[in-house]
Design an enzyme around this catalytic site. Structure first.
Site, short mmCIF file in Angstrom:
data_model
loop_
_atom_site.label_atom_id
_atom_site.label_comp_id
_atom_site.label_asym_id
_atom_site.label_seq_id
_atom_site.Cartn_x
_atom_site.Cartn_y
_atom_site.Cartn_z
N LYS A 239 1.32 -0.97 0.17
CA LYS A 239 -0.01 0.15 0.04
C LYS A 239 0.91 0.94 -0.65
CE LYS A 239 -4.49 -1.36 0.09
NZ LYS A 239 -5.43 -1.55 0.82
N ARG A 273 -4.52 -9.84 3.96
CA ARG A 273 -4.13 -9.32 2.20
C ARG A 273 -2.78 -9.42 1.43
NH1 ARG A 273 -6.67 -6.38 -1.71
NH2 ARG A 273 -7.86 -7.35 -3.48
#
Length: 304
Positions: A239, A273
């Site tokens: 991210k 995830r």
């Protein structure tokens, strides 16, 4: 209200999870002492991380089987990215995700589909998906109706914007409290429409309508989310909050992503995830071993 915490050892406090035993896709998970690794398969030409590398059907199925070989417990299939942009027609999204679901049936892993469209969810469940991962937090209440009429599990994620719409300069007075309140409200929405609580997972939504500093604070305070008593999924892999914290471009965020995942696991996250599956599996299993959740694969060192 946060549940009473338990301690596997000095300096570590873990939340108590309501109904930690979950049968999902034929697999029994004990989230009181188990971490599931969710691999990511994007059937999109403009995906955030792989930039379309698994857009072709054969490439996506091959990547999924490699993830399984690398130890993934779940495969999460997406046919439209979260980021703002033109809408992907529902029929097109179905055409992207359903063939991958069908190809993975019987593979032994949990099959998840990342979508906020009830129609895509219904088609995916009919094709064999076990989980619907709604990154808009049941923005459309009809999503809960689809789940309630099935045996599927629902992931409810925190995000503030309408689907695929920008949300510049997000502001939170107390990010952990506000994310918690949102998640509880959306869980209540799902339950009122017939979804059983033991088929709900929550996700605080790292980076989704959040700045880097906000995602970092959310990570530090993740115990306030896991303390809500539901199994918590975290999607921290590659991210922007990792990249901006370390000054690393996409493709060079593996180590930072693993560090973020481990910090989350230590605060009670039970599904991670991740893009880099083998590394994530090793990090998760090592963290489980340190916490006393699992035995070493073998023990030889310094034994007579």
């Amino acid at each position: 209200m946060n549940r009473t915490r338990t301690s596997p050892g000095p300096g570590v406090l873990l939340p108590v999870i309501d109904a930690p035993l979950r049968l999902i896709g034929g697999r029994l998970f004990d989230f009181s002492q188990e971490v599931a690794v969710m691999a990511i398969i994007n059937r999109t030409p403009d995906s955030f991380y792989d930039q379309g590398a698994t857009f072709a059907l054969d490439a996506s199925v091959l990547a999924a089987h490699q993830a399984i070989a690398d130890g993934a417990d779940w495969i999460d299939i997406g046919g439209a990215k979260f980021a703002p942009g033109a809408a992907v027609p529902i029929d097109q999204e179905i055409d992207r995700v359903v063939p991958v679901v069908e190809a993975l049936r019987g593979s032994g892993v949990v099959i998840s589909v990342d979508t906020f469209h009830p129609a895509v969810a219904a088609a995916s469940i009919a094709a064999g998906a076990h989980v619907i991962n709604d990154t808009t937090g049941v923005h459309d209440p009809a999503m809960a109706d689809v789940i309630a009429d099935s045996d599927a599990t629902l992931v409810i994620t925190h995000s503030l914007a309408a689907p695929r719409m920008p949300y510049p300069a997000p502001h939170y007075d107390d990010i952990a409290a506000e994310v918690s309140a949102f998640l509880l409200a959306r869980v209540d929405r799902a339950v009122r429409r017939g979804v059983q609580p033991d088929r709900i997972v929550i996700d605080p939504g790292h980076d989704l309508n959040k700045t880097t500093r906000q995602s970092l604070e959310l990570t530090r305070r993740l115990g306030e989310i896991t303390g809500l008593g539901l199994p918590t999924l975290v999607a921290v892999s590659n991210k922007d909050f990792v990249g901006e914290s370390l000054d690393r471009p996409r493709g060079e965020r593996v180590e930072g992503s693993l560090a973020a995942a481990v910090v989350c696991i230590l605060q009670g996250a039970r599904i991670v995830r991740m893009h880099n599956v083998r590394a994530a599996v090793d990090a998760a299993r090592m963290t489980e071993a340190i916490l006393g959740f699992r035995e070493p694969a073998y023990e030889r060192h310094n034994l007579a």
